[in-house]
Design a protein around this motif. Structure first.
Motif, PDB file in Angstrom:
ATOM      1  N   GLY A 182       1.787  41.963   5.915  1.00 59.93           N
ATOM      2  CA  GLY A 182       2.507  40.735   6.247  1.00 59.93           C
ATOM      3  C   GLY A 182       1.813  39.485   5.734  1.00 59.93           C
ATOM      4  N   VAL A 202      -1.064  38.809  15.771  1.00 58.42           N
ATOM      5  CA  VAL A 202       0.363  39.144  15.876  1.00 58.42           C
ATOM      6  C   VAL A 202       1.069  38.280  16.908  1.00 58.42           C
ATOM      7  CG1 VAL A 202       0.176  41.527  15.070  1.00 58.42           C
ATOM      8  CG2 VAL A 202      -0.117  41.037  17.501  1.00 58.42           C
ATOM      9  N   HIS A 262      12.341  31.121  11.610  1.00 54.77           N
ATOM     10  CA  HIS A 262      12.677  32.348  12.319  1.00 54.77           C
ATOM     11  C   HIS A 262      13.735  32.135  13.394  1.00 54.77           C
ATOM     12  CE1 HIS A 262       8.312  33.513  11.145  1.00 54.77           C
ATOM     13  NE2 HIS A 262       9.150  33.698  10.155  1.00 54.77           N
ATOM     14  N   TRP A 359       8.584  37.811  19.421  1.00 55.57           N
ATOM     15  CA  TRP A 359       8.724  37.748  17.973  1.00 55.57           C
ATOM     16  C   TRP A 359       7.386  37.395  17.332  1.00 55.57           C
ATOM     17  CZ3 TRP A 359      13.055  39.884  16.473  1.00 55.57           C
ATOM     18  CH2 TRP A 359      14.146  39.869  17.344  1.00 55.57           C
ATOM     19  N   GLN A 360       7.010  38.190  16.337  1.00 54.03           N
ATOM     20  CA  GLN A 360       5.694  38.000  15.714  1.00 54.03           C
ATOM     21  C   GLN A 360       5.580  36.638  15.050  1.00 54.03           C
ATOM     22  OE1 GLN A 360       4.239  41.322  13.463  1.00 54.03           O
ATOM     23  NE2 GLN A 360       2.594  40.142  12.492  1.00 54.03           N
ATOM     24  N   ASP A 362       3.932  33.826  12.326  1.00 55.40           N
ATOM     25  CA  ASP A 362       3.662  33.897  10.891  1.00 55.40           C
ATOM     26  C   ASP A 362       2.356  34.641  10.667  1.00 55.40           C
ATOM     27  OD1 ASP A 362       5.950  32.476  10.259  1.00 55.40           O
ATOM     28  OD2 ASP A 362       4.929  30.537  10.253  1.00 55.40           O
ATOM     29  N   PRO A 363       2.314  35.550   9.686  1.00 57.75           N
ATOM     30  CA  PRO A 363       1.156  36.442   9.532  1.00 57.75           C
ATOM     31  C   PRO A 363      -0.065  35.817   8.868  1.00 57.75           C
ATOM     32  CG  PRO A 363       2.831  36.942   7.896  1.00 57.75           C
ATOM     33  CD  PRO A 363       3.433  35.909   8.797  1.00 57.75           C
ATOM     34  N   LYS A 466       8.133  42.226  17.878  1.00 57.56           N
ATOM     35  CA  LYS A 466       9.032  42.614  16.786  1.00 57.56           C
ATOM     36  C   LYS A 466       8.933  41.595  15.658  1.00 57.56           C
ATOM     37  CE  LYS A 466      12.624  44.977  19.495  1.00 57.56           C
ATOM     38  NZ  LYS A 466      14.086  45.048  19.762  1.00 57.56           N
ATOM     39  N   LYS A 467       9.202  42.063  14.465  1.00 55.11           N
ATOM     40  CA  LYS A 467       9.204  41.151  13.325  1.00 55.11           C
ATOM     41  C   LYS A 467      10.576  40.478  13.222  1.00 55.11           C
ATOM     42  CE  LYS A 467       5.818  43.817  10.711  1.00 55.11           C
ATOM     43  NZ  LYS A 467       5.575  44.680   9.524  1.00 55.11           N
ATOM     44  N   PHE A 471      10.655  37.437   8.579  1.00 50.54           N
ATOM     45  CA  PHE A 471       9.212  37.575   8.757  1.00 50.54           C
ATOM     46  C   PHE A 471       8.493  37.645   7.409  1.00 50.54           C
ATOM     47  CE2 PHE A 471       5.500  40.431   8.962  1.00 50.54           C
ATOM     48  CZ  PHE A 471       4.714  39.714   9.846  1.00 50.54           C
ATOM     49  N   GLY A 472       7.351  36.966   7.340  1.00 43.65           N
ATOM     50  CA  GLY A 472       6.505  37.050   6.156  1.00 43.65           C
ATOM     51  C   GLY A 472       7.127  36.489   4.904  1.00 43.65           C
ATOM     52  N   ASN A 535      11.823  42.043   7.738  1.00 43.02           N
ATOM     53  CA  ASN A 535      11.277  42.914   8.775  1.00 43.02           C
ATOM     54  C   ASN A 535      11.487  44.390   8.469  1.00 43.02           C
ATOM     55  OD1 ASN A 535      13.987  43.303   9.281  1.00 43.02           O
ATOM     56  ND2 ASN A 535      14.011  42.188  11.219  1.00 43.02           N
TER      57      ASN A 535
END
Length: 535
Positions: A182, A202, A262, A359-360, A362-363, A466-467, A471-472, A535
Motif C-alpha cells: 500500500g 493501518v 476516501h 477504514w484504513q 493513507d498508507p 478495511k481498505k 485506497f493507496g 482495495n
C-alpha cells in the motif's frame, strides 16, 4: 498542520499531477493493472521477534532492545558518491559534518550532504526549489505539502524508480521489499513509481481516555454507552467534562470515511458520497446529543483545538480524540508530573455495539524523490543506501541511523537507548530518517507497558480494518471542484453545536449536487470503470 507519525518506533513529525488513464495527466490516478506493473513485490522480514505480534498489518510491539543487534545489510551499500539531500526538519538544524553525519556516511559508503529546511515553512521552500533548475539530488516532500503545482513538478522533475524496484526487482534491496504494498502504491505519481515512502500505521486515530480518573468504571462499547459515560463524568462545577471534540472518531463509530478522497463508497453499484448517507446524518445527530447534554468541554466547542492535549492531561476532559503517534510523548511527559496518569485508547465499536467498520488510513505520509538528472548508476547506489535507511527495529543499521554512535550519541540504560546531550543535538533530529523508512513498529524499551498497550490496542482494531474504495491511490481531483466541500465544514459544526438542524444537510447536498457534486461523481466513476478500485 503536521501529523505525528511513528517510523520504526521513533517519533518524528510526519502527514495537481497524479496520473489519469495515461501517464503525466494533471488529474486522476493510477490503479488496476497499470499500478501492478510499477509497484514492488512484498517480501516481509522477520529479523527480530516482537513481544506483541502484528495482526492484519497492525504495528508489532517491542518492549526491549535485542542483544545482540541483528545485521540486515551485509556490505557497505555506497560507492563513494556525493548526494545533496533536502529534507524538512522541525527543530534546531544540526551542524554540518558533525560526528553523527560522519558515522552514517562512513557506514553507507557515500557522502550525503543534508540541507534541512524549516518544516513549518517547507512548502514555500519546495515550491521555490522546484520552480528553478537547481534541483537537489534527493528531496523529501510530505503529502500535506503537495499543493498547487508541486504535484506536477514531481512528475516532471523526479526519476521513475519502477525499472529498479517494480516486481521482484526490489528483492535486491530486502529492507525496501519489507515495506507494505500500500505504501508503494501511494508513491506512484504520473503513472510511475517515483517516491520512497514513509509508511504509516493501518489506523492512526483513537479516542483516548483517562483510566486513572475512571478507575474500575466501565468504558463505553456503544453509542448509548458513550452518552451514559458523558452524563456520568461531566461535572461543570468541578470544571470537568466527559469529552473534548470527538467528531473524527464519532464518524468512525458510524462506519464513515472521515478523510477525502476516501469519502466515496459503493451502494448497489453506485458511487455515494459520505454526505449523502444516512450514517452521516446519524453521526451528526449523535454528536448533537453530546452537545445538548453539555458533555463537551466549552473550549472544544469554541474550536480551541490547540489546547485539547492540555485539557486532557489536566483532567478537565476524560476523553479526547487524537492521532496515536502522540501517545508516547504524552505518557513520557506526564511520568514525572503525574505518576498516576494512565492514558488508554478506547476499542472501537459500531454505534449499536456491534463490530466496527474501520477504514484504513493513507498508507504513507511522506515521500522522498530522486532527481531525473541522476545517472542509472547513482540511482542504484542511492537505492542501496535507502535500503540501509529502511532497516527495521532491532538492527545495527536502525540504531545508527536513529540514535547515532553508542557512547557518543546514546547510552544503554536499563536496556533502553538514551540520548546523550550530544545525541539530542546531532542524532535525535535525524534527517537520515527521511531517506526511507521501515514499516511502523511500536518499540518503546523505555516504556514497555505502553508498547504492550499501544500494540495490543492496534492488534485488536486491525481485524476490523478495511481498505476504502480508493485506497493507496494518489487521486488528484480537478481544480474546479476544490471548494465543493467547503460549505459542509461550517455546516457540520453548526449542526453539532446546536445552531442548525440535521435536516439542513438535505438542502446543502442538493446544492452540492447542482454545483458539481454529480459531475464529480461521474469523474470518480470513470476512474473506477477504467482502472478498478484500490482495495
Amino acid at each position: 498542520m503536521a501529523a505525528v507519525a511513528v517510523a520504526g518506533g521513533v517519533p518524528l513529525l510526519a502527514a495537481c499531477g497524479g496520473s489519469g488513464s495515461g501517464a503525466g495527466s494533471k488529474e486522476g490516478t493510477t490503479t488496476g493493472k497499470a499500478l501492478k506493473k510499477v509497484v514492488p513485490s512484498y517480501a516481509p522480514l522477520n529479523l527480530v521477534e516482537p513481544d506483541v505480534p502484528g495482526v492484519n498489518g497492525s504495528s508489532p510491539g517491542f518492549t526491549k532492545l535485542p542483544d545482540p543487534l541483528v545485521v540486515s545489510v551485509k556490505s557497505v551499500p555506497g560507492k563513494g558518491s556525493e548526494f545533496r539531500v533536502m529534507t524538512p526538519l522541525w527543530g534546531t538544524v544540526p551542524k554540518k559534518n558533525n560526528p553523527y553525519y560522519t558515522a552514517v556516511n562512513k557506514a553507507v559508503g557515500a557522502t550525503l550532504n543534508f540541507d534541512p529546511q524549516d518544516g513549518n515553512t517547507y512548502q514555500d521552500k519546495i515550491g521555490a526549489v522546484l520552480a528553478g533548475s537547481d534541483i537537489p539530488d534527493v528531496m523529501t516532500i510530505p503529502g500535506w505539502n503537495m499543493q498547487g503545482q508541486i504535484r506536477n513538478a514531481i512528475t516532471a522533475k523526479f526519476a521513475d524508480l519502477s525499472p529498479y524496484l517494480a516486481g521482484d526487482a526490489v528483492k535486491k534491496y530486502p529492507n525496501l521489499a519489507n515495506i507494505p504494498t500500500g505504501a508503494w502504491q501511494y508513491s506512484v505519481f504520473g503513472g510511475k513509481l517515483r517516491g520512497l515512502p514513509m509508511p504509516t500505521p493501518v489506523i492512526g486515530n483513537a479516542i483516548f481516555y483517562r483510566k486513572d480518573l475512571i478507575g474500575s468504571g466501565a468504558v463505553p462499547a456503544s453509542a448509548d454507552d458513550l452518552l451514559a459515560f458523558g452524563k456520568e463524568y461531566t461535572a461543570p462545577r468541578n470544571k470537568v467534562w466527559a469529552f473534548d471534540d470527538l467528531w473524527t472518531c464519532v464518524q468512525k463509530i458510524f462506519g464513515l470515511l472521515p478523510d477525502a478522497p476516501h469519502y466515496w463508497q459503493l451502494e448497489n453499484g453506485k458511487l455515494v458520497h459520505k454526505i449523502e448517507t444516512k450514517e452521516y446524518r446519524e453521526a451528526l445527530a449523535f454528536a448533537r446529543k453530546l452537545h445538548d447534554g453539555g458533555y463537551v468541554h466549552p473550549d472544544a466547542e469554541a474550536n480551541k483545538d490547540a489546547d485539547a492535549k492540555i485539557r486532557f492531561t489536566s483532567g478537565h476532559v476524560v476523553m479526547y480524540n487524537d492521532g496515536t503517534g502522540g501517545w508516547k510523548g504524552m505518557v513520557t511527559e506526564q511520568a514525572a508530573a503525574n505518576p498516576k496518569f494512565d492514558m488508554q485508547a478506547l476499542d472501537f465499536f459500531s454505534q449499536d455495539g456491534g463490530r466496527p467498520v474501520l477504514w484504513q488510513d493513507d498508507p504513507a505520509g511522506i515521500f522522498t524523490f530522486l532527481s531525473k538528472k541522476l545517472s542509472k548508476a547513482k540511482i542504484e547506489e542511492f537505492l542501496a543506501i535507502a535500503d540501509y535507511a529502511a532497516a527495521p527495529y532491532g538492527t545495527e543499521e536502525f540504531m545508527l541511523t536513529n540514535y547515532g554512535v553508542k557512547g557518543t550519541h546514546y547510552t544503554i540504560k536499563d536496556g533502553s537507548p538514551t540520548y546523550t546531550p550530544q545525541g539530542v543535538e546531532e542524532a535525535q533530529p535525524s534527517t537520515f530518517l527521511f531517506v526511507a523508512s521501515p514499516p511502523t513498529s511500536i518499540a518503546y524499551p523505555d516504556q514497555p507497558q505502553l508498547a504492550k498497550d499501544y500494540a495490543g490496542w492496534m492488534a485488536r482494531q486491525a481485524p476490523h480494518v478495511k481498505k476504502p474504495l480508493f485506497f493507496g491511490m494518489q487521486v488528484v481531483e480537478p481544480q474546479r471542484y476544490a471548494s465543493l466541500y467547503t460549505p459542509f465544514d461550517d455546516l457540520q459544526k453548526d449542526i453539532r453545536r446546536g445552531r442548525k438542524k440535521v435536516s439542513d444537510v438535505d438542502e446543502a447536498v442538493n446544492t452540492w449536487k447542482k454545483s458539481g457534486g454529480d459531475k464529480l461523481r461521474d469523474w470518480y466513476q470513470d476512474i473506477l470503470d477504467k482502472n478498478g478500485s484500490g482495495n
